[in-house]
Write a protein that holds these residues in place. Structure first.
Motif: not given
Ligand SMILES: [Zn+2]
Length: 476
Positions: A251-258, A375-377, A414-417
């Motif tokens: 998902e992060t790849w598609h949003r263009g983030g790290n 950064r939201p991405a 996006q924060v994930h645990t």
């Protein structure tokens, strides 16, 4: 057998256990076994977290270090080995017994810890000077103390190999499945009443670990001292956690983030590299994603890991035996230099950054959070334990902004645990481990908060359960 407060020195012939750390708590492990005329300390860990940790680390050990004959080290985590240089500084002249992998990893961990202790003392010194006070800031121990402690290490023991400490006491290390080299220590003691077997668990790994072989405790023991970190909960299974990690990356790849993953250098970093490699091979991770291991300690630890092929689960063992590297491939970049780490600030998308510290209370990961957290991405993924009061915990608990390097940084990523990557046994694993030790007469619970201990105690039948306080003794 009754648990009591400190009393007279031990008579030869009887066996005494006393507890000097990680009692009703999870850090600072340190236990003293007196048997067969020997004084044996098992682990000598650093107290971590809490306002009084520095004070507790600097306090007396509760026994005379110069009177200790042998130190048995269960594994290389700082909360089990971190006060070894202090023990040597205060007069310990015995030998340190552990596995070969623990010896190698402890060297890395203790040098790093000593370096941090020196840095902290220099910082405190500058503060004193600014206040016009002309005195030295105390240092818990120096790099020189750490180097001196390495002289005490005996050659590493293999799992299952009995090692005589004198004519009546021997120690055997058994795989604890927690991190590379981790062991439970079984003492066999000849007494006038016959042989006694006492087992100290160290930290116990899960029954289905991501990278290592599962724990293998010995059979029937008379007394068991065991950790209880997760005595009151069950972990999520590993595979759904791995799938969730792949999904977050995609998902992060598609949003263009790290993707930033705060990572502990021992075990978790290597587990993640192995999981990421499988993801790339099975097309669960976009091929274009670049992986950066931004931690000199994790890079050095990974080199040590590769020397112990026989300690890993079958697929990883097979790869290492064939001369293949499960922890590195063309998409992985190992960054030792801080200039390489800084260059990552320019990368806006397609990077998976593994950096320490795992709880974000120091280290390079703080720089990556500064550049990616707003950064939201981007995504920040927590895959380890985060203690109260740490930056990791604040982000996990939903802080909207955090302070980093004097700036207020909004938490927009996006924060994930993801909880399935634990190196610790959960309640079911602890009960399985305990059942494999036969029906011990006494079970001593350590290395856990009281809620976890109490929940486990309720499920341990046919054994007398003890929950010692600091300094308590158990005569056997
Ligand atoms: Zn540990």
């Amino acid at each position: 057998m009754p648990l009591s407060s400190p009393s007279q020195p031990n008579n030869t012939g009887s066996i005494k256990l006393s507890f000097h750390g990680a009692n009703q708590a999870v850090t600072g492990s340190c236990h003293l076994l007196e048997a067969g005329g020997l004084r044996i300390v098992v682990d000598c860990g650093l107290h971590q977290g809490g306002r009084d940790a520095d004070e507790r680390n600097a306090a007396p050990f509760g026994f005379d270090p110069s009177s200790v004959d042998v130190l048995v080290l269960t594994h290389a985590h700082l909360d089990h080995c971190g006060r070894l240089p202090l023990l040597v500084k205060r007069g310990f002249k015995g030998r340190i017994v552990c596995t070969e992998a623990t010896r190698e990893l402890a060297r890395l961990v203790l040098l790093d810890a000593a370096h941090l202790q020196e840095e902290e003392a220099q910082y405190q010194q500058r503060k004193l000077q600014r206040r016009g006070e002309n005195r030295d800031a105390p240092v818990l121990y120096s790099v020189v103390d750490a180097l001196r402690s390495f002289d005490c290490f005996a050659p590493g023991l293999a799992y299952g190999e009995a090692h005589a400490l004198n004519n009546s006491v021997s120690v055997t290390l058994h795989n604890a499945g927690h991190i590379l080299g981790a062991a439970s220590a079984e003492f066999q003691i000849q007494t006038e009443q016959g042989a006694r077997r006492i087992l100290l668990s160290g930290d116990i790994g899960p029954q289905h670990p991501a990278l290592l072989l599962p724990p293998k405790p010995p059979g029937q023991c008379d007394v068991v001292v065991m950790e209880t970190t997760y005595g009151d909960r069950l972990h999520r299974p590993l595979q759904p956690s791995i799938d969730e990690l792949y999904q977050v990356i995609e998902e992060t790849w598609h949003r263009g983030g790290n993707v930033v993953i705060p990572t502990f250098a021992l075990e978790r970093a290597q587990e993640l590299l192995n999981v990421l490699r499988m993801g790339v091979e099975q097309h669960n991770i976009p091929r274009g994603m670049q992986i950066f291991l931004d931690s000199p300690m994790a890079i050095s630890a990974t080199e040590i890991f590769k020397r112990y092929a026989d300690q890993f689960c079958e697929p990883v063992q097979a790869m290492l035996t064939r001369g293949e590297d499960p922890f590195s491939w063309s998409g992985v970049h190992n960054l030792r230099e801080s200039s390489q780490s800084q260059a990552l600030n320019q990368i806006k998308s397609g990077a998976i950054i593994l950096a320490g510290a795992g709880m974000c209370n120091g280290g390079r990961v703080r720089h990556h959070l500064r550049h990616n957290l707003w950064r939201p991405a981007c995504a920040v993924v927590f895959v380890g334990f985060a203690a109260q009061g740490t930056l990791a915990r604040r982000i996990i608990d939903g802080a909207r902004t955090v302070h980093l390097f004097g700036e207020e940084i909004p938490v927009a990523a996006q924060v994930h645990t993801i909880n399935g990557f634990s190196a610790h046994a959960d309640q079911a694993d602890l009960l399985t481990w305990h059942a494999a030790t036969g029906k011990p007469m006494d079970t001593v619970l350590v290395h856990g908060e009281s809620a976890a201990m109490n929940a486990l105690a309720e499920r341990l039948p046919n054994t007398t359960v003890h929950r010692p306080e600091q300094g308590d003794e158990l005569r056997i």
